[in-house]
Design a protein around this motif. Structure first.
Motif, short mmCIF file in Angstrom:
data_model
loop_
_atom_site.label_atom_id
_atom_site.label_comp_id
_atom_site.label_asym_id
_atom_site.label_seq_id
_atom_site.Cartn_x
_atom_site.Cartn_y
_atom_site.Cartn_z
N VAL A 20 0.85 -1.19 0.00
CA VAL A 20 0.00 0.00 0.00
C VAL A 20 0.88 1.24 0.00
CG1 VAL A 20 -1.64 1.33 1.39
CG2 VAL A 20 -1.93 -1.12 1.13
N GLU A 21 0.62 2.15 -0.94
CA GLU A 21 1.41 3.36 -1.03
C GLU A 21 0.68 4.59 -0.53
OE1 GLU A 21 2.88 3.86 -4.96
OE2 GLU A 21 4.20 2.13 -4.85
N THR A 22 -0.65 4.48 -0.36
CA THR A 22 -1.43 5.63 0.08
C THR A 22 -2.44 5.21 1.13
OG1 THR A 22 -1.20 6.66 -2.09
CG2 THR A 22 -2.93 7.51 -0.68
N PHE A 23 -2.40 5.89 2.28
CA PHE A 23 -3.42 5.69 3.30
C PHE A 23 -3.51 6.94 4.16
CE2 PHE A 23 0.45 3.93 5.24
CZ PHE A 23 0.47 4.57 6.47
N PHE A 24 -4.60 7.02 4.90
CA PHE A 24 -4.84 8.14 5.79
C PHE A 24 -5.15 7.60 7.18
CE2 PHE A 24 -6.59 9.14 1.57
CZ PHE A 24 -5.66 10.08 1.18
N VAL A 25 -4.66 8.27 8.21
CA VAL A 25 -4.99 7.93 9.58
C VAL A 25 -6.06 8.92 10.03
CG1 VAL A 25 -4.12 7.68 11.94
CG2 VAL A 25 -2.63 7.13 10.00
N VAL A 26 -7.20 8.38 10.48
CA VAL A 26 -8.31 9.24 10.88
C VAL A 26 -8.80 8.87 12.28
CG1 VAL A 26 -9.09 9.60 8.51
CG2 VAL A 26 -10.06 7.73 9.83
N GLN A 42 -19.01 4.42 1.29
CA GLN A 42 -18.51 5.49 0.42
C GLN A 42 -17.05 5.28 0.07
OE1 GLN A 42 -19.27 8.99 2.71
NE2 GLN A 42 -21.47 8.97 2.31
N VAL A 43 -16.26 4.86 1.05
CA VAL A 43 -14.83 4.64 0.82
C VAL A 43 -14.61 3.46 -0.11
CG1 VAL A 43 -12.67 3.94 1.96
CG2 VAL A 43 -14.06 5.76 2.95
N GLY A 48 -11.31 2.19 -1.82
CA GLY A 48 -10.52 2.12 -0.60
C GLY A 48 -11.14 1.19 0.40
N ARG A 49 -10.56 1.16 1.59
CA ARG A 49 -11.14 0.38 2.68
C ARG A 49 -10.69 0.97 4.01
NH1 ARG A 49 -6.90 -2.74 0.90
NH2 ARG A 49 -5.57 -3.64 2.47
N ILE A 50 -11.52 0.75 5.03
CA ILE A 50 -11.24 1.25 6.37
C ILE A 50 -10.82 0.07 7.24
CG2 ILE A 50 -12.19 2.36 8.42
CD1 ILE A 50 -14.10 3.88 6.59
N ILE A 51 -9.70 0.23 7.93
CA ILE A 51 -9.19 -0.80 8.83
C ILE A 51 -9.15 -0.21 10.24
CG2 ILE A 51 -7.24 -2.30 9.38
CD1 ILE A 51 -6.42 -2.04 6.40
N VAL A 52 -9.88 -0.84 11.15
CA VAL A 52 -9.89 -0.40 12.54
C VAL A 52 -9.18 -1.48 13.37
CG1 VAL A 52 -11.33 0.17 14.53
CG2 VAL A 52 -12.06 0.84 12.24
N ILE A 77 -7.15 3.24 9.88
CA ILE A 77 -6.36 3.43 8.67
C ILE A 77 -7.33 3.34 7.51
CG2 ILE A 77 -4.57 2.45 7.19
CD1 ILE A 77 -3.30 3.51 9.61
N VAL A 78 -7.33 4.36 6.65
CA VAL A 78 -8.16 4.35 5.45
C VAL A 78 -7.21 4.20 4.27
CG1 VAL A 78 -9.87 5.57 4.09
CG2 VAL A 78 -9.84 5.84 6.58
N VAL A 79 -7.25 3.01 3.67
CA VAL A 79 -6.35 2.67 2.57
C VAL A 79 -6.99 3.10 1.26
CG1 VAL A 79 -5.20 0.77 1.37
CG2 VAL A 79 -5.44 0.71 3.86
#
Length: 163
Positions: A20-26, A42-43, A48-52, A77-79
């Motif tokens: 994975v080269e792009t993700f966001f921490v929310v 929506q993601v 993308g996908r959300i990982i908790v 983490i939102v990949v």
């Protein structure tokens, strides 16, 4: 000694974040189960996908990349697989849709480099990859049309000079 459950989760996280080269921490705290489900949908629609998971496990799964400063409090983490701008826009739109501004961006990782939250905000304002492609096609089409117009005018000018 770490328990087997955490070892399994860590192995799964590492596999999910492999390549994975792009993700966001929310920060997602404050979203109801329905809101989180809608955000996940929506993601996923944007590729993308959300990982908790626990922050300590996420930090271990990220390996060399240090996000310990951003991994405080409830984090996800939102990949972004294909369309980083589309995923960032989905997160931004979800935050604007509720009065609490949740989910809140904590950090970003774009094309292999850690980026500031302001960069993530600019990416979210860009629009989706498809929108950007359509704008590019429009710009290129306009230039081609102008070029063809110039060639036609030059051809007409040469025909008048020959006659």
């Amino acid at each position: 000694m770490p328990n087997q459950r955490n070892q399994n989760i860590l192995a799964s996280l590492k596999a999910s974040l492999e390549g994975v080269e792009t993700f966001f921490v929310v920060d997602y705290q404050g979203l109801s189960a329905g809101q989180l489900g809608a955000l996940r949908k929506q993601v996923v629609e944007k590729g993308g996908r959300i990982i908790v998971a626990k922050n300590s496990l996420i930090n271990l799964a990220l390996g060399e990349t240090d996000f310990s400063d951003a991994l405080k409090g409830p984090s996800a983490i939102v990949v972004a697989q294909d369309d980083a701008a589309g995923v960032a826009k989905a997160l931004s739109d979800a935050a604007k849709a509720n009065d609490k501004g949740i989910p809140t961006m904590k950090a970003g990782f774009l094309e292999g480099k850690r980026v500031d939250i302001s960069v993530v905000a600019r990416i979210a304002s860009l629009g989706t990859k498809d929108q950007l492609y359509s704008e590019l096609v429009g710009v290129l089409g306009a230039h081609q049309s102008n070029f063809v117009g110039l060639l036609e005018a030059y051809k007409a000018q040469l025909e008048e000079a020959a006659a």
